[in-house]
Design an enzyme around this catalytic site. Structure first.
Site, PDB file in Angstrom:
ATOM      1  N   GLY A   1       0.681  -1.082  -0.083  1.00  0.00           N
ATOM      2  CA  GLY A   1      -0.187  -0.127   0.138  1.00  0.00           C
ATOM      3  C   GLY A   1       0.843   1.238   0.001  1.00  0.00           C
ATOM      4  O   GLY A   1       1.610   1.559  -0.805  1.00  0.00           O
ATOM      5  N   ILE A   2       0.381   2.149   1.141  1.00  0.00           N
ATOM      6  CA  ILE A   2       1.054   3.466   1.027  1.00  0.00           C
ATOM      7  C   ILE A   2       2.634   3.291   1.205  1.00  0.00           C
ATOM      8  O   ILE A   2       3.429   4.102   0.788  1.00  0.00           O
ATOM      9  CB  ILE A   2       0.364   4.238   2.036  1.00  0.00           C
ATOM     10  CG1 ILE A   2      -1.148   4.652   1.437  1.00  0.00           C
ATOM     11  CG2 ILE A   2       0.836   5.603   2.350  1.00  0.00           C
ATOM     12  CD1 ILE A   2      -2.002   5.261   2.537  1.00  0.00           C
TER      13      ILE A   2
ATOM     14  N   ASP B   1       8.953  -4.334   7.589  1.00  0.00           N
ATOM     15  CA  ASP B   1       7.611  -4.666   7.834  1.00  0.00           C
ATOM     16  C   ASP B   1       7.490  -5.944   8.684  1.00  0.00           C
ATOM     17  O   ASP B   1       8.568  -6.789   8.876  1.00  0.00           O
ATOM     18  CB  ASP B   1       7.033  -4.954   6.491  1.00  0.00           C
ATOM     19  CG  ASP B   1       5.313  -4.585   6.414  1.00  0.00           C
ATOM     20  OD1 ASP B   1       4.954  -3.982   5.745  1.00  0.00           O
ATOM     21  OD2 ASP B   1       4.800  -5.682   6.991  1.00  0.00           O
TER      22      ASP B   1
ATOM     23  N   ASP C   1       8.012  -6.014  13.707  1.00  0.00           N
ATOM     24  CA  ASP C   1       7.016  -5.616  14.167  1.00  0.00           C
ATOM     25  C   ASP C   1       7.118  -4.500  15.120  1.00  0.00           C
ATOM     26  O   ASP C   1       7.577  -4.304  16.099  1.00  0.00           O
ATOM     27  CB  ASP C   1       6.361  -6.843  15.188  1.00  0.00           C
ATOM     28  CG  ASP C   1       4.756  -6.663  15.890  1.00  0.00           C
ATOM     29  OD1 ASP C   1       4.416  -5.349  15.827  1.00  0.00           O
ATOM     30  OD2 ASP C   1       4.309  -7.452  16.106  1.00  0.00           O
TER      31      ASP C   1
ATOM     32  N   TYR D   1      -9.360   3.217  15.821  1.00  0.00           N
ATOM     33  CA  TYR D   1      -8.477   3.694  14.704  1.00  0.00           C
ATOM     34  C   TYR D   1      -8.522   5.334  14.925  1.00  0.00           C
ATOM     35  O   TYR D   1      -7.537   5.776  14.631  1.00  0.00           O
ATOM     36  CB  TYR D   1      -9.192   3.230  13.372  1.00  0.00           C
ATOM     37  CG  TYR D   1      -8.415   3.645  12.245  1.00  0.00           C
ATOM     38  CD1 TYR D   1      -7.119   2.754  11.875  1.00  0.00           C
ATOM     39  CD2 TYR D   1      -8.574   4.766  11.443  1.00  0.00           C
ATOM     40  CE1 TYR D   1      -6.495   3.157  10.642  1.00  0.00           C
ATOM     41  CE2 TYR D   1      -8.000   5.184  10.448  1.00  0.00           C
ATOM     42  CZ  TYR D   1      -6.833   4.207  10.072  1.00  0.00           C
ATOM     43  OH  TYR D   1      -5.896   4.602   8.732  1.00  0.00           O
TER      44      TYR D   1
ATOM     45  N   LYS E   1      -5.108   7.277  15.337  1.00  0.00           N
ATOM     46  CA  LYS E   1      -4.724   8.444  14.649  1.00  0.00           C
ATOM     47  C   LYS E   1      -4.673   9.791  15.165  1.00  0.00           C
ATOM     48  O   LYS E   1      -3.843  10.680  14.589  1.00  0.00           O
ATOM     49  CB  LYS E   1      -5.489   8.349  13.142  1.00  0.00           C
ATOM     50  CG  LYS E   1      -5.096   7.166  12.533  1.00  0.00           C
ATOM     51  CD  LYS E   1      -3.973   6.779  11.928  1.00  0.00           C
ATOM     52  CE  LYS E   1      -3.553   5.790  11.388  1.00  0.00           C
ATOM     53  NZ  LYS E   1      -2.109   5.288  10.586  1.00  0.00           N
TER      54      LYS E   1
ATOM     55  N   VAL F   1      -7.742   5.280   0.647  1.00  0.00           N
ATOM     56  CA  VAL F   1      -6.814   5.084  -0.351  1.00  0.00           C
ATOM     57  C   VAL F   1      -7.003   3.440  -0.640  1.00  0.00           C
ATOM     58  O   VAL F   1      -7.240   2.624   0.394  1.00  0.00           O
ATOM     59  CB  VAL F   1      -5.422   5.118  -0.093  1.00  0.00           C
ATOM     60  CG1 VAL F   1      -4.329   4.962  -1.019  1.00  0.00           C
ATOM     61  CG2 VAL F   1      -5.156   6.785   0.559  1.00  0.00           C
TER      62      VAL F   1
END
Ligand code: NAD
Length: 253
Positions: free
Chosen positions: A18-19, A38, A61, A154, A158, A187
């Site tokens: 992804g991003i 990752d 992690d 979430y 954030k 996204v």
């Protein structure tokens, strides 16, 4: 030019997908050396193999402080320093409304999305010289809540990332380290176990989101490349503590 990153060492967490993968590609194209971290070991090795750059694939992690310490150590041992760190790894989990939100899931989300970003900022800043740059991946949900159900952890995580980014900018400013956040809208990536992909069967939601987005489409990982290079490079020399929204105008109206 001022957007180049020639021979600079860039660490990206969540680089397998992804991003984070798009950020890694953009930095490689700009001339950087890439430390790609990752917890998806095979995925991050595949990205490292594909990039036309000096790369290190690092299994880590980010919710484990010891692993983040080792990740930064490996970067510095491998490349001799650290110039730019993207604290990007994050997870999305759809749960219940806040009154029923599963407590274990709350901690799972906070451990990765907030604790992981704290550990990454902490350990990266510790080894950076003056001129270092740190970029976090927040979200438009750093600033607003959602009528999408089940995102309490979430949104809270954030919001924490955005505030931590600003505080880190203040704390690290005297050392000449700049810290900024990218706040993407929606996204198309693998986040949330694929629930947000185009083929996920949630077409009605995608159509609604597209209608609400001024540019008339949802985001692709490549849409984050420009802002990532901007914040990683000298082009953003006067930005620190900024949270840059990149959402096609979704949250504007
Ligand atoms: P993604 O699932 O495609 O990629 C996330 C990557 O992070 C994966 O490779 C995953 O293996 C890795 N990761 C997850 N937990 C990890 C951990 N504990 N340690 C190390 N790596 C871990 O998702 P994405 O959409 O590219 O997400 C990247 C960031 O962007 C996240 O912080 C996410 O919250 C944020 N974001 C995404 C969107 C969106 O709509 N996709 C919107 C706003 C913000």
């Amino acid at each position: 030019d001022e957007f180049r990153l020639d021979d600079e060492v860039v660490l990206v967490t969540g680089a397998a997908s992804g991003i984070g993968k798009a950020i890694s590609e953009a930095c490689a194209d700009a001339g950087a050396w890439l430390a790609l971290a990752d917890k998806d070991v095979e995925g991050v090795e595949a990205v490292a193999d594909d990039l036309d750059a000096e790369t290190l694939a690092i299994p880590a992690d980010v919710s484990d402080h010891d692993e983040v310490v080792a990740m930064v150590e490996e970067t510095v041992e491998g490349f001799g320093g650290l110039d730019v760190a993207f604290a990007n790894a994050g997870i999305g989990r759809l749960g219940q409304t806040v009154d029923e939100y599963d407590v274990d899931q709350w901690h799972e989300v906070m451990d990765v999305n907030l604790d992981g970003v704290f550990y990454t900022i902490r350990e990266a800043a510790a080894v950076m010289d003056e001129g270092g740059r740190i970029v976090t991946t927040a979200s438009v949900l750093s600033q607003i809540a959602s009528d999408f159900p089940g995102v309490a952890a979430y949104v809270a995580s954030k919001g924490g990332v955005a505030q931590l980014t600003k505080q880190a900018a203040a704390d690290l400013g005297p050392r000449g380290i700049r810290v900024n956040a990218i706040a993407p809208g929606w996204v198309h990536t693998d986040i949330g176990g694929g629930a947000f992909r185009k083929d996920s069967g949630m077409d009605h939601l995608h159509e609604q989101m597209e209608e609400e987005t001024i540019v008339g489409r949802l985001g692709e990982p490549d849409d984050l490349k420009g802002v990532a290079l901007f914040l990683a490079s000298e082009a953003s020399a006067y930005c620190t503590g900024s949270v840059l929204t990149v959402d096609g105008g979704w949250t504007t109206t």
